[in-house]
Design a protein around this motif. Structure first.
Motif, short mmCIF file in Angstrom:
data_model
loop_
_atom_site.label_atom_id
_atom_site.label_comp_id
_atom_site.label_asym_id
_atom_site.label_seq_id
_atom_site.Cartn_x
_atom_site.Cartn_y
_atom_site.Cartn_z
N THR A 246 0.84 -1.19 0.00
CA THR A 246 0.00 0.00 0.00
C THR A 246 0.88 1.24 0.00
OG1 THR A 246 -1.74 -1.13 1.24
CG2 THR A 246 -1.81 1.26 1.23
N TYR A 247 0.52 2.19 -0.83
CA TYR A 247 1.21 3.48 -0.85
C TYR A 247 0.18 4.58 -0.60
CZ TYR A 247 3.58 7.68 -2.46
OH TYR A 247 4.10 8.95 -2.54
N ASN A 248 0.43 5.41 0.40
CA ASN A 248 -0.43 6.55 0.71
C ASN A 248 0.37 7.83 0.57
OD1 ASN A 248 -2.64 4.88 1.60
ND2 ASN A 248 -1.47 4.53 3.47
N GLU A 249 -0.24 8.85 0.03
CA GLU A 249 0.38 10.17 -0.02
C GLU A 249 -0.65 11.22 0.39
OE1 GLU A 249 2.42 13.26 -3.18
OE2 GLU A 249 2.83 11.11 -3.39
N ASN A 250 -0.28 12.05 1.34
CA ASN A 250 -1.17 13.03 1.94
C ASN A 250 -0.50 14.39 1.82
OD1 ASN A 250 -2.38 14.82 3.73
ND2 ASN A 250 -2.43 13.40 5.44
N ASN A 251 -1.17 15.35 1.18
CA ASN A 251 -0.65 16.71 1.06
C ASN A 251 -1.69 17.69 1.59
OD1 ASN A 251 1.92 16.37 -0.70
ND2 ASN A 251 0.35 15.22 -1.81
N ALA A 252 -1.27 18.56 2.50
CA ALA A 252 -2.18 19.56 3.06
C ALA A 252 -1.44 20.88 3.17
CB ALA A 252 -2.69 19.12 4.43
N HIS A 253 -2.06 21.94 2.64
CA HIS A 253 -1.46 23.27 2.67
C HIS A 253 -2.23 24.11 3.68
CE1 HIS A 253 -0.10 27.09 0.27
NE2 HIS A 253 0.29 27.10 1.53
N TYR A 254 -1.58 24.40 4.81
CA TYR A 254 -2.18 25.21 5.87
C TYR A 254 -1.59 26.62 5.82
CZ TYR A 254 -4.37 21.34 8.43
OH TYR A 254 -5.16 20.30 8.82
N VAL A 255 -2.43 27.61 6.07
CA VAL A 255 -1.99 29.00 6.21
C VAL A 255 -2.27 29.44 7.64
CG1 VAL A 255 -2.25 31.36 5.39
CG2 VAL A 255 -2.48 29.45 3.78
N TYR A 256 -1.19 29.81 8.36
CA TYR A 256 -1.29 30.24 9.75
C TYR A 256 -1.34 31.77 9.75
CZ TYR A 256 0.56 25.55 10.83
OH TYR A 256 0.78 24.20 10.93
N ARG A 257 -2.39 32.35 10.31
CA ARG A 257 -2.54 33.79 10.31
C ARG A 257 -2.88 34.30 11.71
NH1 ARG A 257 -0.15 33.58 6.26
NH2 ARG A 257 -0.76 34.26 4.18
N TYR A 258 -2.73 35.58 11.88
CA TYR A 258 -3.11 36.24 13.13
C TYR A 258 -4.08 37.36 12.81
CZ TYR A 258 0.73 33.94 15.57
OH TYR A 258 1.56 33.01 16.13
N LYS A 259 -4.86 37.72 13.82
CA LYS A 259 -5.56 38.98 13.73
C LYS A 259 -4.49 40.06 13.56
CE LYS A 259 -9.53 37.74 16.62
NZ LYS A 259 -10.25 38.01 17.88
N PRO A 260 -4.70 41.05 12.69
CA PRO A 260 -3.64 42.03 12.43
C PRO A 260 -3.03 42.58 13.70
CG PRO A 260 -5.47 42.38 10.95
CD PRO A 260 -5.91 41.32 11.92
N GLN A 261 -1.73 42.42 13.82
CA GLN A 261 -1.02 42.91 14.99
C GLN A 261 0.45 43.07 14.64
OE1 GLN A 261 -0.17 39.59 17.95
NE2 GLN A 261 -1.96 38.77 16.91
N ASN A 262 1.10 44.03 15.23
CA ASN A 262 2.51 44.29 14.96
C ASN A 262 3.36 43.12 15.44
OD1 ASN A 262 2.34 46.85 13.74
ND2 ASN A 262 1.95 47.79 15.74
N GLY A 263 4.32 42.70 14.60
CA GLY A 263 5.28 41.70 15.02
C GLY A 263 4.81 40.27 14.91
N ALA A 264 3.56 40.03 14.46
CA ALA A 264 3.09 38.65 14.35
C ALA A 264 3.82 37.94 13.21
CB ALA A 264 1.58 38.64 14.08
N ILE A 265 4.03 36.64 13.38
CA ILE A 265 4.70 35.83 12.36
C ILE A 265 3.65 34.94 11.71
CG2 ILE A 265 6.47 34.12 11.91
CD1 ILE A 265 7.97 35.15 14.34
N ASN A 266 3.38 35.20 10.44
CA ASN A 266 2.43 34.40 9.69
C ASN A 266 3.19 33.32 8.90
OD1 ASN A 266 0.28 35.99 10.55
ND2 ASN A 266 0.64 37.48 8.92
#
Length: 662
Positions: A246-266
């Protein structure tokens, strides 16, 4: 308001119509068997027995039942089971890297052992059920309660054994839905060779989590794409020997965001899992043997940006690139010998598994063009001897003794030697056949789970803890089983206490460390399967338990006075109704979990979740099938996690498809 009323009216029409349609068919077919009141079970005793003769709480879901849940993968399909809780960090069971989706049995989060044809799927504490397509599965056997005596480490909550399809039908299947969903599958059988392939995808989904529950606060997630590929091949050399891959391949593209704030790392993160599973099976009823190799590569590629907020605009500048991944490799075998000694039976077996894990992480910071690299290789071997003896007491009763001795060796992280463990786990079971249709049983046994490499040695943001002890559980259960002409009743009362349960604790906002804490639970489960005749079947279940954790450290790792606190859910109601006759097949599944408590020190309450699914299929001729699946009928925004982070189910969604057999 009018639009909402029209949608709900349509849903009600689908539900009721799916049951009463079918009277105008022009040809008749033998109905597919959706429910079996007393199925055969191979997992609970490592030998084939009837459910009624098995001293364990067992649920068997066949291929038709799994498809009728609407789940393209097993993570989704199993969320309607009695005593099972669903946990996911993404829609449709999608995992977020090492934060994988889980099916939790009887409240034991780190206690589900997943097997594929009897071979452990768990690697580094993860099993990724969302990568197993329902199309490749013949049936699933779920054994609730500790199963470590016969199957080893990690079965402190229970065992899920996925039994794949042998000879498979020749068919193609395709479907499309909202949220850019699509699913396609094909299976072929040519003499001794069977091949299956399945693909499913989901598109962009915004705000799948709550910023107030993010870590740190303000963090929320969006999925821009999630997809799975599943390929399975099986070759039967003869009736006793077969090979599968059996061969499985899983791809997921997540975007990590913040409520607008100074210095946040997205962040933009692409999580990828590639998994190969190879198995060679031999079974002549007297001797069962399997040689296997599992190879899983799990990787996360991250693009991080600094964000700055202004009154009228939201700007981002690239900060860094990073790549982190695990490469797990497991090579092992399991051999068991079965004896029938007049009216007694015996099993003796040995198993071996060598686990290796390579961890690598590198990053490039653009501001100063700084490149960093870290890697570590782990290895451990695990050996087991197990046995079971079923002693015939009289015509009505048997007593069953089971034991397992497990020890580890060669545990290391490159030049660091780890702790090796040795565990002896016994179990005793008693079953009494009151008559041909009624039995009672009682069992008492132990379970264990070995710490994983990362828990002991650390990696990434996980700080290693060399003092971790194995989980050690004591389990007690009594049960009652009764079959009538059209009902199968199952009742189980259980109690367990797991000493040194391996639990994660945040040290700060970025780092995690594992520690040992005790957990316990006492509960009752009652479920019933009903054959109503005329193609109509139903099932319902109710379970109530009190999972608790004895905390001696706070969520952020500080020592505190020990106390028992609640976590997860206490009340579960689940059920299903299916109609399967002539041209029409349909199924409605429901699962409600209430009295939920977050797994945090403050014991915050959570709203109940209510999962619903409707699947309707119409066969215009014997080779064709048109189907509609509607998930989350009530369009609820249910929470699928129990920690501080809050992830939500997908809104009401549907898939419309066509299947052709040839």
């Amino acid at each position: 308001m009018k639009q909402s009323l029209e949608k709900n009216t349509l849903i009600i029409a689908l539900i009721t119509g799916s049951v009463i349609w079918g009277g105008t068919s022009v040809y008749a077919e033998e109905p597919e068997q959706v429910f079996t009141l007393d199925p055969m079970v191979v997992t609970a005793q490592r030998m084939e027995t009837r459910d009624l003769d098995t001293p364990a709480a067992v649920e068997v879901l066949n291929h038709e039942q799994l498809i009728a849940t609407g789940g393209n993968n097993l993570q989704e399909a199993l969320k309607f089971g009695t005593g099972l809780m669903f946990q996911s960090q993404g829609t449709k069971g999608t995992s977020q890297g090492t934060m994988n989706s889980k099916i939790i049995i009887r409240g034991v989060e780190k206690g589900t052992l997943v097997l594929v044809d009897g071979v452990p799927l768990n690697q580094s504490g993860r099993y990724n059920l969302e990568d197993i397509s329902t199309e490749m599965v013949e049936k699933v056997e779920i054994i609730r309660g500790g199963g470590a005596v016969l199957y080893g480490s990690e079965a402190t909550g229970g065992v899920i054994n996925i039994i794949t399809r042998g000879k498979r039908p020749n068919k193609i299947k395709t479907s499309f839905g909202n949220y850019e969903q699509q699913s396609h599958a094909i299976s072929l059988q040519a003499s001794k060779l069977g091949v299956s392939y399945a693909y499913d995808k989901i598109g962009n989904i915004d705000n799948i989590s709550d910023p107030n529950g993010g870590r740190p606060v303000g963090n929320y997630y969006t999925i821009t794409r999630g997809e799975h590929n599943n390929f399975n091949i099986r070759y039967d050399f003869n009736e006793k020997l077969y090979f599968s891959h059996t061969y499985n391949e899983n791809n997921a593209h997540y975007v990590y965001r913040y409520k607008p704030q100074n210095g946040a790392i997205n962040k933009d993160v692409i999580h990828t899992i590639k998994n190969h599973m190879s198995q060679l099976h031999y079974d002549d009823k007297s001797i069962k043997a399997v040689l296997y190799y599992n190879d899983k590569k799990q990787n996360a590629f991250t693009k991080a940006r600094n964000s700055k907020s202004k009154p009228t605009e939201y700007l981002e500048t690239m900060k860094s690139f990073s790549n982190a991944g695990y490469h797990d490799k497991s090579l092992g075998f399991d051999v068991q010998k079965n004896w029938i000694l007049n009216k007694n039976t015996a099993v003796l077996g040995i198993s071996f598994q060598n686990d290796k894990c390579d961890y690598k992480e590198d990053s490039l910071t653009l501001a100063n063009n700084k490149y960093t690299f870290a890697s570590r290789d782990y290895e451990r071997s695990m050996y087991s001897i197990y046995g079971q003896y079923s002693h015939y007491l009289n015509q009505a009763s048997n007593i069953i003794f089971s034991v397992r001795e497990t020890w580890t060796g060669s545990t290391k992280a490159e030049d660091l030697n780890g702790v090796n463990y040795s565990k002896f786990t016994p179990e005793i079971e008693y079953i009494n056949k009151i008559n041909d249709d009624t039995s009672v049983y009682a069992k008492a046994g132990q379970s264990f789970m070995m710490p994983t490499f990362t828990q002991m040695f650390g990696s990434g943001n996980i700080v290693g803890n060399a003092d971790l002890k194995p989980q050690h559980g004591n389990h007690f259960e009594i049960g009652f089983k009764k079959n009538t002409d059209n009902h199968a009743w199952r009742l189980a009362v259980f109690n367990y206490k797991i000493k040194d349960s391996i639990e994660s604790k945040w040290i700060d906002n970025n780092n995690v460390r594992y520690t040992n804490e005790d957990i316990k639970n006492t509960g009752i489960e009652l479920n019933c399967v009903i054959d109503m005749g005329e193609g109509l079947q139903g099932n319902w279940g109710i379970s109530y338990s009190n999972p608790q954790k004895y905390s001696t450290t706070t969520e952020y790792g500080a020592t505190t006075n020990g106390r028992w606190r609640d976590y997860y859910g206490k009340l579960q109601l689940n059920g299903g109704l299916s109609y399967n006759k002539e041209k029409w097949n349909s199924a409605l599944n429901i699962n409600y979990v209430g009295k939920r408590t977050r797994d945090v020190d403050s014991e915050e309450s959570m709203k109940p979740y209510l999962f619903t699914n409707l699947n309707v299929a119409y066969k215009p001729d014997k080779n064709s099938k048109i189907f509609l699946n509607v998930d989350n009928l009530l369009n609820r925004r249910d929470i699928t996690t129990a920690s501080t982070s809050t992830f939500y189910t997908l809104g009401r969604n549907f898939m419309l498809g066509y299947e052709y057999s040839f």
